[in-house]
Scaffold this motif. Sequence first.
Motif, PDB file in Angstrom:
ATOM      1  N   THR A  29       0.833  -1.208   0.000  1.00 19.35           N
ATOM      2  CA  THR A  29       0.000   0.000   0.000  1.00 19.35           C
ATOM      3  C   THR A  29       0.864   1.252   0.000  1.00 19.35           C
ATOM      4  O   THR A  29       0.602   2.212  -0.738  1.00 19.35           O
ATOM      5  CB  THR A  29      -0.944  -0.001   1.228  1.00 19.35           C
ATOM      6  N   PHE A  30       1.899   1.272   0.835  1.00 21.24           N
ATOM      7  CA  PHE A  30       2.791   2.436   0.925  1.00 21.24           C
ATOM      8  C   PHE A  30       3.487   2.666  -0.423  1.00 21.24           C
ATOM      9  O   PHE A  30       3.581   3.807  -0.891  1.00 21.24           O
ATOM     10  CB  PHE A  30       3.840   2.223   2.027  1.00 21.24           C
ATOM     11  N   MET A  31       3.962   1.577  -1.045  1.00 20.57           N
ATOM     12  CA  MET A  31       4.653   1.717  -2.341  1.00 20.57           C
ATOM     13  C   MET A  31       3.669   2.159  -3.429  1.00 20.57           C
ATOM     14  O   MET A  31       4.008   3.000  -4.263  1.00 20.57           O
ATOM     15  CB  MET A  31       5.344   0.401  -2.718  1.00 20.57           C
ATOM     16  N   ALA A  32       2.436   1.654  -3.391  1.00 15.38           N
ATOM     17  CA  ALA A  32       1.424   2.041  -4.395  1.00 15.38           C
ATOM     18  C   ALA A  32       1.072   3.513  -4.271  1.00 15.38           C
ATOM     19  O   ALA A  32       0.802   4.197  -5.276  1.00 15.38           O
ATOM     20  CB  ALA A  32       0.171   1.189  -4.234  1.00 15.38           C
ATOM     21  N   GLU A  33       1.109   4.032  -3.052  1.00 16.19           N
ATOM     22  CA  GLU A  33       0.823   5.456  -2.819  1.00 16.19           C
ATOM     23  C   GLU A  33       2.060   6.324  -3.033  1.00 16.19           C
ATOM     24  O   GLU A  33       1.976   7.537  -2.924  1.00 16.19           O
ATOM     25  CB  GLU A  33       0.275   5.660  -1.403  1.00 16.19           C
ATOM     26  N   GLY A  34       3.210   5.677  -3.308  1.00 12.37           N
ATOM     27  CA  GLY A  34       4.441   6.438  -3.561  1.00 12.37           C
ATOM     28  C   GLY A  34       5.029   7.072  -2.313  1.00 12.37           C
ATOM     29  O   GLY A  34       5.645   8.136  -2.379  1.00 12.37           O
ATOM     30  N   VAL A  35       4.855   6.405  -1.161  1.00 14.14           N
ATOM     31  CA  VAL A  35       5.381   6.946   0.102  1.00 14.14           C
ATOM     32  C   VAL A  35       6.877   6.681   0.164  1.00 14.14           C
ATOM     33  O   VAL A  35       7.314   5.553   0.409  1.00 14.14           O
ATOM     34  CB  VAL A  35       4.647   6.347   1.324  1.00 14.14           C
ATOM     35  N   ASP A  36       7.650   7.730  -0.072  1.00 11.44           N
ATOM     36  CA  ASP A  36       9.103   7.629   0.092  1.00 11.44           C
ATOM     37  C   ASP A  36       9.471   8.177   1.474  1.00 11.44           C
ATOM     38  O   ASP A  36       8.598   8.553   2.263  1.00 11.44           O
ATOM     39  CB  ASP A  36       9.831   8.368  -1.038  1.00 11.44           C
ATOM     40  N   GLY A  37      10.743   8.240   1.769  1.00 14.60           N
ATOM     41  CA  GLY A  37      11.188   8.682   3.092  1.00 14.60           C
ATOM     42  C   GLY A  37      10.777  10.095   3.433  1.00 14.60           C
ATOM     43  O   GLY A  37      10.359  10.381   4.564  1.00 14.60           O
ATOM     44  N   ASN A  38      10.860  11.007   2.463  1.00 22.07           N
ATOM     45  CA  ASN A  38      10.519  12.404   2.704  1.00 22.07           C
ATOM     46  C   ASN A  38       9.043  12.554   3.052  1.00 22.07           C
ATOM     47  O   ASN A  38       8.678  13.297   3.965  1.00 22.07           O
ATOM     48  CB  ASN A  38      10.891  13.244   1.483  1.00 22.07           C
ATOM     49  N   LEU A  39       8.173  11.836   2.335  1.00 19.77           N
ATOM     50  CA  LEU A  39       6.743  11.878   2.622  1.00 19.77           C
ATOM     51  C   LEU A  39       6.439  11.163   3.940  1.00 19.77           C
ATOM     52  O   LEU A  39       5.614  11.635   4.732  1.00 19.77           O
ATOM     53  CB  LEU A  39       5.953  11.241   1.469  1.00 19.77           C
ATOM     54  N   LEU A  40       7.126  10.044   4.188  1.00 21.48           N
ATOM     55  CA  LEU A  40       6.885   9.242   5.394  1.00 21.48           C
ATOM     56  C   LEU A  40       7.028  10.089   6.656  1.00 21.48           C
ATOM     57  O   LEU A  40       6.193  10.019   7.558  1.00 21.48           O
ATOM     58  CB  LEU A  40       7.845   8.049   5.433  1.00 21.48           C
ATOM     59  N   VAL A  41       8.096  10.884   6.726  1.00 19.64           N
ATOM     60  CA  VAL A  41       8.345  11.658   7.945  1.00 19.64           C
ATOM     61  C   VAL A  41       7.354  12.800   8.125  1.00 19.64           C
ATOM     62  O   VAL A  41       7.245  13.355   9.221  1.00 19.64           O
ATOM     63  CB  VAL A  41       9.797  12.188   8.002  1.00 19.64           C
ATOM     64  N   SER A  42       6.609  13.153   7.077  1.00 18.23           N
ATOM     65  CA  SER A  42       5.650  14.267   7.178  1.00 18.23           C
ATOM     66  C   SER A  42       4.225  13.808   7.488  1.00 18.23           C
ATOM     67  O   SER A  42       3.353  14.628   7.779  1.00 18.23           O
ATOM     68  CB  SER A  42       5.650  15.083   5.884  1.00 18.23           C
ATOM     69  N   LEU A  43       4.002  12.492   7.464  1.00 20.22           N
ATOM     70  CA  LEU A  43       2.645  11.985   7.685  1.00 20.22           C
ATOM     71  C   LEU A  43       2.263  12.066   9.161  1.00 20.22           C
ATOM     72  O   LEU A  43       3.108  11.941  10.053  1.00 20.22           O
ATOM     73  CB  LEU A  43       2.529  10.538   7.200  1.00 20.22           C
ATOM     74  N   THR A  44       0.949  12.248   9.405  1.00 15.78           N
ATOM     75  CA  THR A  44       0.424  12.301  10.773  1.00 15.78           C
ATOM     76  C   THR A  44      -0.166  10.949  11.147  1.00 15.78           C
ATOM     77  O   THR A  44      -0.352  10.072  10.291  1.00 15.78           O
ATOM     78  CB  THR A  44      -0.680  13.383  10.876  1.00 15.78           C
ATOM     79  N   LEU A  45      -0.490  10.826  12.415  1.00 16.98           N
ATOM     80  CA  LEU A  45      -1.091   9.597  12.924  1.00 16.98           C
ATOM     81  C   LEU A  45      -2.408   9.302  12.185  1.00 16.98           C
ATOM     82  O   LEU A  45      -2.657   8.159  11.788  1.00 16.98           O
ATOM     83  CB  LEU A  45      -1.333   9.754  14.433  1.00 16.98           C
ATOM     84  N   ASP A  46      -3.222  10.326  11.987  1.00 18.68           N
ATOM     85  CA  ASP A  46      -4.500  10.144  11.280  1.00 18.68           C
ATOM     86  C   ASP A  46      -4.283   9.719   9.834  1.00 18.68           C
ATOM     87  O   ASP A  46      -5.031   8.882   9.318  1.00 18.68           O
ATOM     88  CB  ASP A  46      -5.328  11.441  11.327  1.00 18.68           C
ATOM     89  N   GLU A  47      -3.283  10.258   9.165  1.00 21.80           N
ATOM     90  CA  GLU A  47      -3.018   9.889   7.770  1.00 21.80           C
ATOM     91  C   GLU A  47      -2.578   8.430   7.665  1.00 21.80           C
ATOM     92  O   GLU A  47      -2.952   7.719   6.722  1.00 21.80           O
ATOM     93  CB  GLU A  47      -1.979  10.831   7.146  1.00 21.80           C
ATOM     94  N   PHE A  48      -1.790   7.984   8.614  1.00 17.69           N
ATOM     95  CA  PHE A  48      -1.391   6.560   8.621  1.00 17.69           C
ATOM     96  C   PHE A  48      -2.622   5.670   8.764  1.00 17.69           C
ATOM     97  O   PHE A  48      -2.748   4.663   8.081  1.00 17.69           O
ATOM     98  CB  PHE A  48      -0.392   6.258   9.748  1.00 17.69           C
ATOM     99  N   LYS A  49      -3.548   6.069   9.650  1.00 22.10           N
ATOM    100  CA  LYS A  49      -4.734   5.243   9.893  1.00 22.10           C
ATOM    101  C   LYS A  49      -5.739   5.356   8.733  1.00 22.10           C
ATOM    102  O   LYS A  49      -6.190   4.344   8.210  1.00 22.10           O
ATOM    103  CB  LYS A  49      -5.402   5.654  11.216  1.00 22.10           C
ATOM    104  N   ASN A  50      -6.076   6.564   8.336  1.00 25.08           N
ATOM    105  CA  ASN A  50      -7.155   6.772   7.372  1.00 25.08           C
ATOM    106  C   ASN A  50      -6.722   6.550   5.925  1.00 25.08           C
ATOM    107  O   ASN A  50      -7.455   5.929   5.148  1.00 25.08           O
ATOM    108  CB  ASN A  50      -7.753   8.171   7.521  1.00 25.08           C
ATOM    109  N   ASP A  51      -5.543   7.045   5.564  1.00 24.33           N
ATOM    110  CA  ASP A  51      -5.133   6.984   4.159  1.00 24.33           C
ATOM    111  C   ASP A  51      -4.347   5.716   3.808  1.00 24.33           C
ATOM    112  O   ASP A  51      -4.375   5.271   2.652  1.00 24.33           O
ATOM    113  CB  ASP A  51      -4.291   8.212   3.794  1.00 24.33           C
ATOM    114  N   LEU A  52      -3.630   5.150   4.807  1.00 26.91           N
ATOM    115  CA  LEU A  52      -2.770   3.995   4.499  1.00 26.91           C
ATOM    116  C   LEU A  52      -3.249   2.708   5.173  1.00 26.91           C
ATOM    117  O   LEU A  52      -2.609   1.661   5.042  1.00 26.91           O
ATOM    118  CB  LEU A  52      -1.320   4.304   4.877  1.00 26.91           C
ATOM    119  N   GLY A  53      -4.360   2.764   5.920  1.00 27.76           N
ATOM    120  CA  GLY A  53      -4.985   1.564   6.466  1.00 27.76           C
ATOM    121  C   GLY A  53      -4.305   0.945   7.673  1.00 27.76           C
ATOM    122  O   GLY A  53      -4.503  -0.251   7.940  1.00 27.76           O
ATOM    123  N   LEU A  54      -3.535   1.692   8.422  1.00 28.12           N
ATOM    124  CA  LEU A  54      -2.913   1.142   9.637  1.00 28.12           C
ATOM    125  C   LEU A  54      -3.882   1.247  10.806  1.00 28.12           C
ATOM    126  O   LEU A  54      -4.688   2.174  10.884  1.00 28.12           O
ATOM    127  CB  LEU A  54      -1.629   1.907   9.977  1.00 28.12           C
TER     128      LEU A  54
END
Length: 181
Positions: A29-54
């Motif tokens: 899922t992370f790779m399909a959304e193009g989550v690289d390191g720069n984007l990863l460090v900017s994500l919030t707790l809600d984005e991890f849960k709502n947008d990436l399914g954690l």
Amino acid sequence: MGFKDIKEFSAEEVGLWLTVQGLGEKAETFMAEGVDGNLLVSLTLDEFKNDLGLSGLQAKKVMKNIEFTKELGNGGGGDSGELEEKIRALRRENEVLEDKVESLQGTIVERDAEIKQLRRKIESLSPHKKEVHAAPAPVHHHSPSPAPQRQPQGMPVVRNAAVGTATGAVSFTVRFICFYF
């Protein structure tokens, strides 16, 4: 010398990073959304849960591991210059200890040579022939004992036994006479 900065991770490296944490099923899922390191460090707790399914716990785990990985990328959170200086100091100390070990090994070799030389001296001073000696003759109390003489070759055991027996008999006779008179 630290680890690669998490901001420089590619999307594939982020996927591997998730797999190492036990979240490999979320890596696609992370790779399909193009989550690289720069984007990863900017994500919030809600984005991890709502947008990436954690789940909530998975999102907290990822957030905690992002901080940990940042510290590793910065040299473990400490002053990397200080750590490098400690490494240099330990290397210098190691070199000094290696020199001492080498010196001590040289001393051991010298001492072994001295021991061999002393053993050779002892062997040269010791008689090379093994002679059979009879038991020593009894000590005379009334007369000084004669100086030991070198036995001639040939049947020393029988000769010494005869001398010892005769001397013992004389000694016994002298003691017997002195006791009764």
